[in-house]
Design a protein around this motif. Structure first.
Motif, mmCIF file in Angstrom:
data_model
loop_
_atom_site.group_PDB
_atom_site.id
_atom_site.type_symbol
_atom_site.label_atom_id
_atom_site.label_comp_id
_atom_site.label_asym_id
_atom_site.label_seq_id
_atom_site.Cartn_x
_atom_site.Cartn_y
_atom_site.Cartn_z
ATOM 1 N N ARG A 156 0.856 -1.182 0.000
ATOM 2 C CA ARG A 156 0.000 0.000 0.000
ATOM 3 C C ARG A 156 0.895 1.237 0.000
ATOM 4 N N PRO A 157 0.329 2.446 -0.083
ATOM 5 C CA PRO A 157 1.173 3.641 -0.006
ATOM 6 C C PRO A 157 2.044 3.631 1.240
ATOM 7 N N GLY A 158 3.332 3.874 1.049
ATOM 8 C CA GLY A 158 4.296 3.834 2.146
ATOM 9 C C GLY A 158 5.074 2.540 2.222
ATOM 10 N N SER A 159 4.595 1.485 1.583
ATOM 11 C CA SER A 159 5.334 0.222 1.568
ATOM 12 C C SER A 159 6.593 0.360 0.722
ATOM 13 N N VAL A 160 7.607 -0.425 1.076
ATOM 14 C CA VAL A 160 8.844 -0.485 0.301
ATOM 15 C C VAL A 160 8.951 -1.881 -0.304
ATOM 16 N N VAL A 161 9.134 -1.934 -1.623
ATOM 17 C CA VAL A 161 9.218 -3.198 -2.351
ATOM 18 C C VAL A 161 10.579 -3.288 -3.019
ATOM 19 N N LEU A 162 11.262 -4.411 -2.811
ATOM 20 C CA LEU A 162 12.564 -4.666 -3.432
ATOM 21 C C LEU A 162 12.406 -5.728 -4.513
ATOM 22 N N ASP A 228 9.630 -3.981 2.881
ATOM 23 C CA ASP A 228 8.456 -4.682 3.398
ATOM 24 C C ASP A 228 8.151 -5.927 2.570
ATOM 25 N N LEU A 229 8.514 -5.869 1.296
ATOM 26 C CA LEU A 229 8.351 -7.019 0.408
ATOM 27 C C LEU A 229 9.607 -7.163 -0.437
ATOM 28 N N VAL A 230 10.180 -8.360 -0.427
ATOM 29 C CA VAL A 230 11.263 -8.712 -1.340
ATOM 30 C C VAL A 230 10.723 -9.783 -2.277
ATOM 31 N N VAL A 231 10.707 -9.492 -3.559
ATOM 32 C CA VAL A 231 10.286 -10.490 -4.534
ATOM 33 C C VAL A 231 11.545 -11.224 -4.994
ATOM 34 N N GLY A 249 9.202 -7.832 10.232
ATOM 35 C CA GLY A 249 7.849 -8.218 9.870
ATOM 36 C C GLY A 249 7.600 -8.265 8.378
ATOM 37 N N GLY A 250 8.668 -8.197 7.589
ATOM 38 C CA GLY A 250 8.527 -8.162 6.137
ATOM 39 C C GLY A 250 8.264 -9.534 5.533
ATOM 40 N N THR A 251 8.027 -9.513 4.228
ATOM 41 C CA THR A 251 7.739 -10.734 3.476
ATOM 42 C C THR A 251 8.802 -10.947 2.420
ATOM 43 N N VAL A 252 9.361 -12.142 2.359
ATOM 44 C CA VAL A 252 10.261 -12.543 1.283
ATOM 45 C C VAL A 252 9.493 -13.563 0.448
#
Length: 334
Positions: A156-162, A228-231, A249-252
């Motif tokens: 969502r807005p504010g999330s960081v995605v790698l 917050d998310l690493v794809v 608390g992030g997601t890989v």
């Protein structure tokens, strides 16, 4: 009908052939295929890295086309409708089961390098109106996987995605993440590809050859927060740094194996940061339909690096197998 068969687990074993036209049975639809899109899964099948029951077989999981005939009992579709067949036709929705993965187009069922294919009507998703067949063919694996990645972390807005690299899943994830208002960090070994990613909306760029400790750079760029998310589209060679780059608390989200499937893993970051390490095997027909609706709503256009003619199928496979040459997706038109 005209088709391409794979006669052995070798990139040189792709051959043009003529096969009987399939017939739509009860509950099925005959689709006139117009385009196919390659994934690393297809290369793995063609090089012996992913087992299939028998050869010869019609390869390539992903495709798009138009309805050519309707079997008995089919409703809600009409001749000429533009459709995308999901590559796991029996997985309509819900949690994955062994039955769902037992039937896969381009592996255990005929794939997309043929004029026609008969598939269950329930496995078809409408092609978004603003896309052509080549664009539509890229959706089943790459777009569905990227969509599930973004949903898994509640981006969502504010999330960081790698994102790692610039293949089909990473570029779709970039487009979905930006549509969700996220900040996107993308790592690649190519400055030219990084610039193309910037033009698509990537906020921060890392050349991982110039900056081998890219996990540390991610933390610097986020003031210590992390992603917050690493794809995780690579696999064994990058998983350790992906875990380090993830936020508390992030997601890989692990989907790739081009960098290998076996690696020692330090569990401490997983435990201390309470990470969610999520495996993914694409998604269901319902997931593909959601991804297609999001693509339609945001007018997202899939990024196609190159379109090959069906006579150049071997070249298309070789181009993907070489690695690091493409940006987005490779498509075979027929």
């Amino acid at each position: 009908m005209k088709a391409i068969e794979l006669t052995a687990p070798s990139l040189t074993a792709l051959r043009a052939t003529d096969l009987p036209d399939p017939v739509a049975g009860p509950g099925e639809v005959l689709v006139r295929l117009r385009a196919a899109a390659l994934n690393y899964l297809d290369v793995a099948v063609a090089t012996g890295g992913f087992p299939v029951p028998a050869f010869p077989m019609v390869p390539v999981a992903d495709g798009a086309g138009e309805v050519a005939a309707l079997g008995d009992g089919v409703s809600g579709l009409a001749l000429g409708d533009r459709v995308i067949p999901h590559f796991m036709p029996h997985w309509q929705g819900g949690a994955i089961t062994p039955r769902h993965v037992a039937a896969m187009r381009g592996l255990t069922l005929p794939g997309s390098l043929a004029d026609y294919v008969a598939v269950p009507a329930a496995s078809l998703v409408a092609l978004p109106a603003h896309l052509d067949f080549a664009h539509g063919a890229t959706l089943p694996i790459a777009a569905t996987t990227a969509w599930n990645a973004v949903r898994s972390a509640g981006v969502r807005p504010g999330s960081v995605v790698l994102l790692l690299g610039t293949g089909g899943v990473s570029i779709f994830a970039l487009q979905f993440a930006k549509a969700s208002g996220a900040t996107v960090i993308l790592a690649s070994s190519s400055d030219e590809k990084l610039e193309r990613a910037r033009r698509l909306g990537a906020d921060h760029l890392i050349n991982y050859r110039a900056t081998p400790a890219w996990d540390e750079e991610v933390r610097k760029l986020t003031a210590g927060h992390g992603a917050d998310l690493v794809v995780e589209t690579v696999g064994a060679t990058t998983i350790a740094r992906s875990l380090q780059a993830a936020a508390m608390g992030g997601t890989v989200f692990t989907v790739g194996f081009v960098g290998g499937t076996s690696a020692p893993v330090d569990l401490l970051p997983v435990i201390v940061k309470a990470l969610r390490v999520v495996g993914n095997n694409t998604g269901s027909v319902a997931d593909l339909a959601e991804a297609a609706r999001a693509i339609a709503a945001h007018r997202i256009v899939p990024v196609i690096d190159r379109v090959f003619g069906i006579g150049d199928t071997r070249e298309a496979y070789a181009h993907l197998a070489a690695g690091g040459q493409h940006f987005g997706k490779l498509v075979i038109s027929h």
